[in-house]
Design a protein around this motif. Structure first.
Motif, short mmCIF file in Angstrom:
data_model
loop_
_atom_site.label_atom_id
_atom_site.label_comp_id
_atom_site.label_asym_id
_atom_site.label_seq_id
_atom_site.Cartn_x
_atom_site.Cartn_y
_atom_site.Cartn_z
N LEU A 65 1.61 -4.04 -24.18
CA LEU A 65 2.16 -2.77 -24.67
C LEU A 65 1.34 -1.57 -24.22
CD1 LEU A 65 3.32 -3.81 -28.25
CD2 LEU A 65 4.63 -3.78 -26.11
N HIS A 66 0.01 -1.71 -24.17
CA HIS A 66 -0.82 -0.59 -23.76
C HIS A 66 -0.50 -0.19 -22.33
CE1 HIS A 66 -4.27 2.10 -23.52
NE2 HIS A 66 -4.61 1.50 -22.38
N ASN A 67 -0.39 -1.16 -21.44
CA ASN A 67 -0.07 -0.88 -20.04
C ASN A 67 1.32 -0.27 -19.91
OD1 ASN A 67 -0.48 -1.14 -17.09
ND2 ASN A 67 1.20 -2.62 -17.26
N ILE A 68 2.26 -0.77 -20.70
CA ILE A 68 3.62 -0.23 -20.65
C ILE A 68 3.62 1.24 -21.09
CG2 ILE A 68 5.91 -0.37 -21.73
CD1 ILE A 68 5.56 -3.42 -21.76
N SER A 69 2.88 1.54 -22.16
CA SER A 69 2.80 2.93 -22.63
C SER A 69 2.24 3.84 -21.55
CB SER A 69 1.92 3.00 -23.89
OG SER A 69 2.50 2.31 -24.96
N SER A 91 7.23 -7.51 -16.40
CA SER A 91 7.82 -6.20 -16.16
C SER A 91 7.04 -5.14 -16.94
CB SER A 91 9.28 -6.20 -16.62
OG SER A 91 9.78 -4.88 -16.73
N TRP A 92 7.04 -3.91 -16.43
CA TRP A 92 6.44 -2.83 -17.21
C TRP A 92 7.50 -2.01 -17.95
CZ3 TRP A 92 7.80 2.12 -15.84
CH2 TRP A 92 8.19 2.36 -14.52
N ARG A 93 8.72 -2.51 -17.94
CA ARG A 93 9.75 -1.90 -18.79
C ARG A 93 9.52 -2.35 -20.23
NH1 ARG A 93 15.81 -0.88 -17.27
NH2 ARG A 93 16.54 0.03 -19.21
N ARG A 94 9.83 -1.47 -21.17
CA ARG A 94 9.68 -1.85 -22.57
C ARG A 94 10.52 -3.08 -22.88
NH1 ARG A 94 11.11 4.23 -24.49
NH2 ARG A 94 9.04 5.20 -24.31
N PRO A 95 9.94 -4.07 -23.53
CA PRO A 95 10.75 -5.24 -23.92
C PRO A 95 11.75 -4.82 -24.99
CG PRO A 95 8.55 -5.38 -24.86
CD PRO A 95 8.53 -4.21 -23.93
N PHE A 96 12.98 -5.31 -24.89
CA PHE A 96 14.02 -4.86 -25.81
C PHE A 96 13.73 -5.29 -27.25
CE2 PHE A 96 18.74 -5.29 -27.09
CZ PHE A 96 18.73 -4.02 -27.63
N ILE A 97 13.59 -6.59 -27.47
CA ILE A 97 13.32 -7.11 -28.82
C ILE A 97 12.14 -8.06 -28.74
CG2 ILE A 97 14.20 -8.50 -30.73
CD1 ILE A 97 16.99 -7.52 -30.12
#
Length: 457
Positions: free
Chosen positions: A342-346, A388-394
């Motif tokens: 999550l940190h990398n995605i942000s 992926s670096w897209r936010r995971p949906f759920i």
């Protein structure tokens, strides 16, 4: 005032005094007379204007007093909803529908026939619900009727529920939270099916029923289900064909999150699916059958997930064509492989927004979907799912059991708790941003900071 010395015609002192008295009396009487006329005129004009307001002089908005709506307002019109107000929730015509049939039941175990026709007839009588009906979604979730044994379990369930409410509010979906056993014999894994069945009957306006487990959180508040992809299917689950048909694994799909169409096919399918549940005399038999079929199944009871995989495996010709196994994105994703990313995605999203002014623009929460569409072109290279670096949906906390606290021995309770905080605050930041705040630390749920203008330029 003009002094007596400046009067141009000559008079005696007495005459002067008399003239001045008469003039004053005349002037005083005149003022009273004219004043009386003006008061009378204003009084008559005021009464006339209140009795017959002219169409050319509309009243200001603040003079519009809320009262009983008239037919001319359009609210009582049976043909359509009022522009701007959406569906007409005050209209329920007297013509009989399936609700008036005493044989209609909300329970699993009492099959319904001709449901598609009954839904169409109901929509015909409630035409304001027709627009958008093909994409209308009702989300369902729930928990047990008693307090959690885990001391922080109820708090966690509240936060998971808030997360779902946030997502539904942003996208205009209805949501129902159930915390009772609608059919007490259908407990544990099976308790969701009676809720889905009852929701179909109570919401004929909804095309889709979306079950989301209580321990699952939305971690991309912008993403919407690609319903067009599922137009020829009636049930959508996160799953993998090779694990089901080749490996014969009971974990070939996850039944904690599924999307099911509100139609006759679904009612029929749920009756077959539920026939493996604890309310039937064959429950123990089904437990043995499922355990012998799936060698990796670790507990002997018949459960909903194994039952669903079994139907795909054994009755694929009958049901398979209408079941979509979604594996292209995190329809629901395993929390342990998501939380640490999550940190990398942000960071990636902030970097994207620094270069795109329109994505930084502050906006009303109600128009968030517009900004999601604007972001989409910049996510083409992000990929989907794992790595992926897209936010995971759920993000689904399978095995953590936030209410009971009896987590899987594979990981510690602290890792579950820390990951839940990260995931829920990661999602909450997407919501709070529209309110001008953000959690600076994903492990600190209590603290927020105000965002500066044009963040994150």
């Amino acid at each position: 005032m003009v002094s007596p010395e400046h009067i141009q015609f000559h008079t005696s002192p007495m005459a002067k005094s008399l003239f001045r008295g008469k003039a004053a009396s005349f002037f005083s009487d005149g003022v009273l007379f004219v004043g009386g006329i003006m008061v009378a005129f204003l009084l008559v004009w005021g009464v006339w204007s209140m009795a017959s307001p002219g169409p050319s002089s509309p009243s200001p908005n603040f003079e519009r007093v809320v009262g009983n709506p008239s037919v001319s307002d359009g609210i009582d019109s049976p043909e359509c909803a009022v522009e701007g107000l959406g569906v007409n929730m005050r209209l329920d015509p007297p013509e009989p529908t399936f609700y008036d049939d005493p044989k209609t039941s909300y329970k699993i175990g009492t099959p319904v026939k001709n449901w598609d026709e009954k839904r169409k007839e109901w929509l015909k009588l409630h035409p304001s619900f027709v627009a958008g009906a093909a994409e209308r979604i009702l989300m369902l979730t729930g928990s047990q009727p008693t307090p959690c044994k885990n001391p922080i379990g109820d708090h966690l369930l509240l936060r998971f529920f808030k997360n779902k409410v946030d997502y539904c509010r942003i996208h205009g979906y209805d949501i129902f939270y159930n915390n009772v056993l609608l059919q007490p014999k259908m407990f544990t894994f099976w308790a969701k099916l009676p809720v889905v069945r009852a929701a179909m009957m109570s919401h004929p306006e909804a095309e889709w029923i979306w079950w989301v487990d209580s321990d699952a959180a939305f971690t991309d508040m912008e993403f919407k289900l690609p319903l067009e992809r599922y137009r020829n299917h009636n049930l959508v689950v996160h799953g993998w064909s090779n694990l089901i048909y080749d490996e014969k694994s009971w974990t070939g799909l996850n039944a904690g999150v599924f999307l099911i169409r509100n139609c006759q096919w679904s009612l029929d399918f749920m009756e077959v699916w539920a026939s493996m549940g604890p309310q039937t005399p064959d429950y123990e038999k089904w437990g043995k059958t499922l355990t012998s079929t799936f060698k990796d199944k670790i507990f002997p009871e018949s459960d909903d997930q194994s039952g669903l995989v079994y139907l795909l495996l054994k009755e694929r010709d009958k049901w398979g064509d209408k079941i979509y196994l979604e594996a292209e994105y995190y329809f629901e994703g395993y929390w342990e492989e998501i939380a640490e990313t999550l940190h990398n995605i942000s960071s990636k999203y902030l970097e994207m927004e620094k270069g795109v002014n329109t994505l930084r623009r502050r906006h009303a929460e109600k128009v968030s979907e517009s900004y999601a569409e604007q972001r989409e072109p910049y996510l083409k290279q992000a990929g989907n799912g794992r790595y992926s670096w897209r936010r995971p949906f759920i993000t689904h906390f399978t095995g953590c059991q936030p209410c009971s606290g009896k987590h899987n021995d594979m990981y510690s309770g602290q890792s579950c708790w820390n990951s839940m905080q990260k995931v829920l605050n990661f999602a909450d930041n997407q919501v709070l941003r529209n309110f001008g705040f953000v959690h600076p630390d994903l492990l600190d749920s209590s603290t927020v900071s105000p965002l500066p203008f044009n963040y994150p330029a």
